[in-house]
Design a protein around this motif. Structure first.
Motif, mmCIF file in Angstrom:
data_model
loop_
_atom_site.group_PDB
_atom_site.id
_atom_site.type_symbol
_atom_site.label_atom_id
_atom_site.label_comp_id
_atom_site.label_asym_id
_atom_site.label_seq_id
_atom_site.Cartn_x
_atom_site.Cartn_y
_atom_site.Cartn_z
ATOM 1 N N ASP A 276 38.115 52.867 46.527
ATOM 2 C CA ASP A 276 39.278 52.108 46.728
ATOM 3 C C ASP A 276 38.802 50.700 47.263
ATOM 4 O O ASP A 276 39.646 49.680 46.482
ATOM 5 C CB ASP A 276 40.237 52.889 47.902
ATOM 6 N N ARG A 280 40.059 47.386 45.484
ATOM 7 C CA ARG A 280 40.590 46.018 46.207
ATOM 8 C C ARG A 280 39.807 45.030 45.936
ATOM 9 O O ARG A 280 40.568 43.575 45.953
ATOM 10 C CB ARG A 280 40.591 46.507 47.607
ATOM 11 N N LYS A 283 40.435 43.272 42.885
ATOM 12 C CA LYS A 283 42.023 42.500 42.921
ATOM 13 C C LYS A 283 41.806 41.210 43.262
ATOM 14 O O LYS A 283 42.461 40.292 42.844
ATOM 15 C CB LYS A 283 42.977 43.547 43.510
#
Ligand code: ADP
Ligand code: MG
Length: 704
Positions: A276, A280, A283
């Protein structure tokens, strides 16, 4: 007029004069009244409390005692002549000693034998408490002025200064003189009144008085907060302002789409699910690169957190938008590894990947230069060889710097110039630094953090063994190798004698070869002095599993990724710094198999060395290690922070004042958000102060 007064040259202060002024300048950088005013004491002595000899816990603190002198003697001859007095306060005894002015002191001591106050630093000498050159105060005499002065400032001085008569006491006298003078010349505020009021802070004037001569503990605390606030707030304001200026000055390439190469790779080539944290961070980077601003981002992630794949995905986005990327690594070995991994991972996608290092042959070099210019090479991987002037790109859109703390400022700056509009810059580091430190040292960069390791990793088991345990070590290694695992054995480089180092390494290699004599075992060796092709050959053999044990120097310290290696043996581990030990340990534990780190040390350890090894055994968390390192060594020594100079605080402490760092950063951010140019009337002071403080500074955003 008033601020000019503070700019008065220090020689004009009463008690200074040209001789002392020279020393003040050379030793303490004190040129003006202002400089002296900001020469803060490192501590205060509380002269209000009277201690008991019985209760002294440690040596070296200034303390005050009350009691009687029971005997006086003149001892020694010539240079070792000294005055010695016995002092007791009913709870214990202490010897008082004077080496200077003994005749005169004797007279004073004889006059003040009963119920005196003595003040100084107790130390242990010949198993008893001892105090050299104590101050003697007769409490009955009415001019006990030094007792009324409850908090007395102590200043750092140097041997040179002391020889010129400028010991702590003398500096204290100067600050007292200056503060007295300043009562007629108010000190101008450095913060807007509403800000001071809103935070219920002391005025600058009051703070500067109280930092030297506090009326009481509470005022001293308030003065300290006020001055720390000033220092930290302006550091952050400066950093954020510079970031703004950089953003305005340089437009960024706009990477608006995620296209074919990213998607194909993500869907068909990626062998595992991203964590994750990796998702992240990608992004965050995408948003940044799509914004029209030039990205300057620091990617932090503990060793093994998967920064390389993250960088590769970002490079594919660059490719999808018609731009080339480059990835710069600090060592040849690491560059080669990145090249091998990345070209394998993108195999079949038609993406040109090339490797350029110091040992690339000139014919090949020409081909690479051509490929970069015509755009057929999409990703260039290399060492600092890739920043040389003749390396020109068709359209470089992104530069990634791995293990950035290994590079000098100038080297990084050159990457900026590789395109008309500078490329987006992503610097990666595994040297975890605490958040507040990152905010300050890299305050003008954006920060992304991968704070999660890939699933299925087992924490590395770390053990500290001594020389006498060596047989156990060999037994254990044999078990591991028999189970099909591979082992690193690392020796420190002790630079005083390269020859000796290599002998050490060779001896280690021979010992290993003797201990693993069977043909099914193979031991390899690498070190920095080997020719590059030999080095590469040895690394390849280990990487392919042809050698079971690799004996090496720290050339394998950063980045090396060989998932089947599960044991890291560090010889003379006490000689390594914490962050280096952590980096080395990070070479194992990269697959799903239980890994081990074994710290070998001699029997005798310094307390520092012992603390470091204990820290390594107690945690595998890079941030904890970094915090520990910070406590042991202080922030100035952390890797990557030395050249930055932003940590030269007079009073703030980046570690202890963590909350204030975060707070002032947020405050500075809000102020600049509302008034980026600081043109509002209530921000006038801020704008003036900022200009003053921005005069000669280097910033990461411009240079990274
Ligand atoms: P570092 O952050 O120290 O540079 P690397 O990028 O070398 O770490 O990655 C360490 C290892 O973890 C590599 O073998 C890499 O392929 C693997 N890896 C990276 N991301 C993941 C993931 N999400 N799941 C499983 N393995 C991963
Ligand atoms: Mg890495």
């Amino acid at each position: 007029m008033t601020s000019n007064y503070l700019q008065t040259a220090i020689e004009f202060l009463r008690g200074v004069g040209p001789q002392r002024a020279k020393v003040l300048k050379a030793e303490f950088n004190i040129f003006t009244y202002h400089d002296l005013l900001y020469y803060f004491p490192f501590r205060h002595v509380d002269k209000a409390t009277v201690y008991h000899i019985r209760d002294i816990q440690t040596e070296g603190n200034y303390m005050q005692f009350q009691g009687d002198i029971t005997g006086i003697q003149m001892l020694g001859e010539g240079r070792s002549r000294r005055l010695s007095a016995q002092f007791t306060d009913g709870t214990g005894t202490m010897e008082l000693v004077w080496f200077n002015g003994v005749r005169w002191m004797e007279e004073i001591v004889r006059k003040n034998c009963h119920n005196v106050l003595i003040f100084g630093k107790p130390t242990i000498f010949n198993n008893r408490w001892n105090m050299t050159h104590p101050e003697i105060i007769d409490p009955n005499s009415n001019n006990g002025s030094s007792i009324k002065q409850h908090f007395f400032p102590l200043y750092n001085t140097s041997d040179k200064a002391k020889r010129a008569g400028l010991d702590s006491k003398a500096v204290a006298k100067l600050t007292a003189t200056l503060l007295l003078d300043l009562q007629g010349h108010p000190i101008p505020e450095t913060l807007p009144q509403p800000l001071v009021a809103q935070h219920r802070m002391m005025s600058l004037q009051e703070a500067l008085f109280n930092i030297h001569y506090p009326e009481n503990q509470t005022k001293l605390a308030a003065a300290t907060v006020r001055l720390k606030f000033d220092e930290l707030f302006y550091t952050q304001l400066k950093m954020l302002k510079l970031k703004l200026l950089t953003e305005r000055r340089f437009r960024g390439h706009i990477f608006s789409r995620v296209g074919e190469s990213f998607n194909e790779f993500y869907n068909h080539h990626l062998k595992f699910e991203l964590t994750d944290a990796q998702k992240r961070v990608i992004k965050e980077i995408r948003a940044d690169m799509g914004s029209g601003r030039q990205m300057n981002r620091l990617l932090q992630g503990d060793v093994g957190s998967g920064k390389t794949i993250t960088a590769l995905l970002v490079m594919l986005i660059a490719n999808d938008n018609g731009f080339q990327s480059c990835l710069m690594a600090p060592t040849e070995i690491l560059a080669q590894q990145h090249y091998a991994n990345i070209s394998k991972q993108v195999e079949g996608m038609g993406i040109g990947v090339a490797l350029l290092t110091g040992s690339t042959k000139s014919a090949e070099r020409k081909v690479i230069h051509q490929g970069l210019l015509d755009g057929s090479i999409r990703i260039l991987i290399g060492t600092h060889a890739l920043i040389e002037n003749e390396v020109q790109f068709e359209n470089l859109g992104l530069a990634v710097i791995d293990e950035q703390h290994r590079f000098g400022v100038e080297q990084r700056a050159k990457l900026w110039k590789k395109n008309r509009i500078p490329p987006h810059i992503l610097v990666m580091t595994a040297t975890p630094i605490p958040r507040t430190l990152a905010m300050t040292v890299y305050g003008d960069l954006d920060v992304s953090i991968i704070d999660e390791l890939p699933k299925g990793r087992k924490p590395i088991i770390t053990k500290h063994l001594y020389e006498r345990d060596r047989n156990r070590l060999f037994y254990f290694l044999r078990q591991q190798v028999d189970a099909g695992r591979q082992v690193f054995v690392v020796y420190p480089l002790i630079q005083e004698s390269e020859k000796m180092d290599l002998l050490d390494l060779q001896a280690g290699f021979d010992a290993m070869s003797r201990s693993f004599p069977l043909p099914r075992y193979a031991v390899g060796m690498v070190h920095g002095k080997m020719p590059n092709d030999v080095k590469e050959y040895e690394m390849q053999r280990f990487s392919k599993g042809e050698t079971n044990i690799l004996v090496s120097t720290t050339v394998i310290e950063v980045g090396i990724d060989i998932p089947n290696a599960t044991v890291m043996v560090i010889e003379n581990a006490e000689r390594f710094g914490l962050s280096q030990l952590h980096q080395l340990r990070g070479r194992v534990g990269r697959g799903g198999v239980q890994s081990y780190c074994i710290l070998m040390s001699g029997e005798k350890l310094s307390s520092d060395g012992k603390q470091r090894l204990d820290a390594m055994v107690s945690t595998t968390d890079g941030f904890e290690i970094a915090n520990f390192d910070l406590k042991l060594r202080g922030p100035g020594d952390l890797q990557g922070t030395q050249q930055s100079g932003v940590l030269d605080f007079k009073i703030a402490d980046i570690v202890k004042d963590e909350k204030l760092v975060s707070y002032t950063r947020e405050l500075a951010r809000q102020i600049l958000e509302k008034d980026p140019d600081l043109t509002r009337p209530d921000n006038k002071i801020l704008s003036e102060q900022l200009q003053e403080r921005m005069k000669q500074e280097k910033f990461w955003g411009m240079i990274s």
